[in-house]
Design a protein around this motif. Structure first.
Motif, mmCIF file in Angstrom:
data_model
loop_
_atom_site.group_PDB
_atom_site.id
_atom_site.type_symbol
_atom_site.label_atom_id
_atom_site.label_comp_id
_atom_site.label_asym_id
_atom_site.label_seq_id
_atom_site.Cartn_x
_atom_site.Cartn_y
_atom_site.Cartn_z
ATOM 1 N N GLY A 1 -8.532 3.315 -1.535
ATOM 2 C CA GLY A 1 -7.822 4.122 -2.522
ATOM 3 C C GLY A 1 -6.891 3.354 -3.431
ATOM 4 O O GLY A 1 -6.350 3.919 -4.389
ATOM 5 N N GLU B 1 0.829 -1.204 0.000
ATOM 6 C CA GLU B 1 0.000 0.000 0.000
ATOM 7 C C GLU B 1 0.865 1.257 0.000
ATOM 8 O O GLU B 1 0.611 2.211 -0.743
ATOM 9 C CB GLU B 1 -0.901 -0.014 1.233
ATOM 10 N N LEU C 1 -4.100 -4.359 -3.261
ATOM 11 C CA LEU C 1 -5.317 -4.362 -4.082
ATOM 12 C C LEU C 1 -6.215 -5.532 -3.684
ATOM 13 O O LEU C 1 -7.435 -5.363 -3.504
ATOM 14 C CB LEU C 1 -4.939 -4.459 -5.560
ATOM 15 N N THR D 1 -6.023 1.013 -6.383
ATOM 16 C CA THR D 1 -6.670 0.590 -7.637
ATOM 17 C C THR D 1 -5.680 -0.173 -8.502
ATOM 18 O O THR D 1 -4.456 -0.131 -8.270
ATOM 19 C CB THR D 1 -7.167 1.811 -8.427
ATOM 20 N N LEU D 2 -6.207 -0.852 -9.507
ATOM 21 C CA LEU D 2 -5.348 -1.541 -10.456
ATOM 22 C C LEU D 2 -4.433 -0.549 -11.166
ATOM 23 O O LEU D 2 -3.254 -0.825 -11.405
ATOM 24 C CB LEU D 2 -6.197 -2.300 -11.486
ATOM 25 N N GLY D 3 -4.971 0.628 -11.486
ATOM 26 C CA GLY D 3 -4.153 1.661 -12.116
ATOM 27 C C GLY D 3 -2.986 2.066 -11.233
ATOM 28 O O GLY D 3 -1.879 2.313 -11.723
ATOM 29 N N LYS E 1 -8.078 -5.016 -0.602
ATOM 30 C CA LYS E 1 -9.069 -3.941 -0.721
ATOM 31 C C LYS E 1 -8.753 -2.758 0.195
ATOM 32 O O LYS E 1 -9.628 -2.204 0.863
ATOM 33 C CB LYS E 1 -10.481 -4.472 -0.444
#
Length: 279
Positions: free
Chosen positions: A95, A18, A89, A97-99, A92
């Motif tokens: 904030g 993260e 990711l 995201t895959l991007g 979860k």
């Protein structure tokens, strides 16, 4: 050694993933640049040892010094973020995201390549006295590595590509275990020992590491080895990157996360049931 239980260090893995996703562009690239430079300097060191001693085990024993240094300094390798960033990711985290994961991978790739290429240029310069003479025996050996691990795979066609991909998987199984090793202890000696062992295995077994290859193959090209940039990309770097991604995530990241964070309920045993009596 101040050992942490698996449930503790796997949580640290998710936290680290993260943190890397939300890191600034500047910091991500600088840390990746230094990681690529330090690791590939250690690869140059290991090849030099192998050439001068004729004992590959000695080079493999000492190569992990670069990996240890870069992780103790908080720098990032592509092989490491392949494992850590997706966990945030999957968990979860808010904030994430895959991007964001893909952005982190892309920036670390750029930084690692820039650092590795810097050392590749320095190595080529030093071993040829500023490109004024043919490479010395270390430079020649690196050129041979580049040819054998591009054209050598290409000579076997699809089987060669599959072998290359599998060596990439095996590599990051070990390297990502080394990344985790930095988290299983709170003491520096404990971290060093835990990181050293799997890196020794990967290097001695000649598995394919995408960042080390960012040094070996450009070095060979700079020194006039007989393979092309396209050979390097198709018959090494791209399949190696994909193998590193699959191997690290499948064998290290997901297995640890699944069994220590996303665990299933324990089996319920009917204690009232009478045990069977053998006839």
């Amino acid at each position: 050694m101040s050992y942490l239980a698996p449930s503790e260090f796997v949580t640290k893995m998710v936290d680290a993933g993260e943190s890397k996703i939300f890191m600034s562009t500047r910091d991500t690239i600088i840390r990746a640049y230094m990681a690529g430079a330090i690791l590939t300097l250690a690869a140059w060191f290991a090849v030099t040892i192998n050439v001068n001693t004729g004992q590959p085990l000695v080079g493999a024993l000492l190569f992990p010094v670069g990996f240890v240094m870069l992780y103790l300094l908080g720098f990032d390798l592509l092989t490491g973020v392949f494992v850590l960033s997706p966990l945030a990711l999957i968990d979860k985290r808010p904030g994430v995201t895959l991007g964001g994961v893909l952005r982190n991978w892309g920036l670390v790739f750029i930084g690692n390549f820039a650092g590795a290429f810097t050392v590749a240029f320095m190595m080529a310069f030093v071993t040829t006295f500023g490109f004024t003479q043919p490479p010395d025996k270390v430079g020649t050996a690196i050129g041979i590595i580049g040819e054998s691990r591009t054209l050598g795979y290409a000579a076997h066609g699809a089987a060669g590509m599959a072998t290359l991909f599998m060596r990439g998987m095996l590599c990051n199984w070990m390297v990502s275990t080394g990344v985790v090793g930095a988290m299983i202890s709170t003491s520096v000696p404990g971290k060093v020992i835990a990181m050293w062992m799997p890196i020794l295995v990967f290097f001695y077994m000649v598995f394919e590491h995408s960042v080390v290859n960012m040094f070996l193959f450009p070095s060979g090209l700079l020194l006039g080895a007989k393979f092309s940039i396209l050979d390097y990309l198709i018959w090494n770097e791209i399949p190696t990157v994909l193998g590193n991604l699959v191997g690290g995530l499948a064998f290290t990241g997901m297995t640890l996360y699944a069994t220590h964070v996303m665990t299933l309920p324990k089996r319920q045993v009917d204690k009232a049931a009478k045990p069977r009596v053998a006839a």
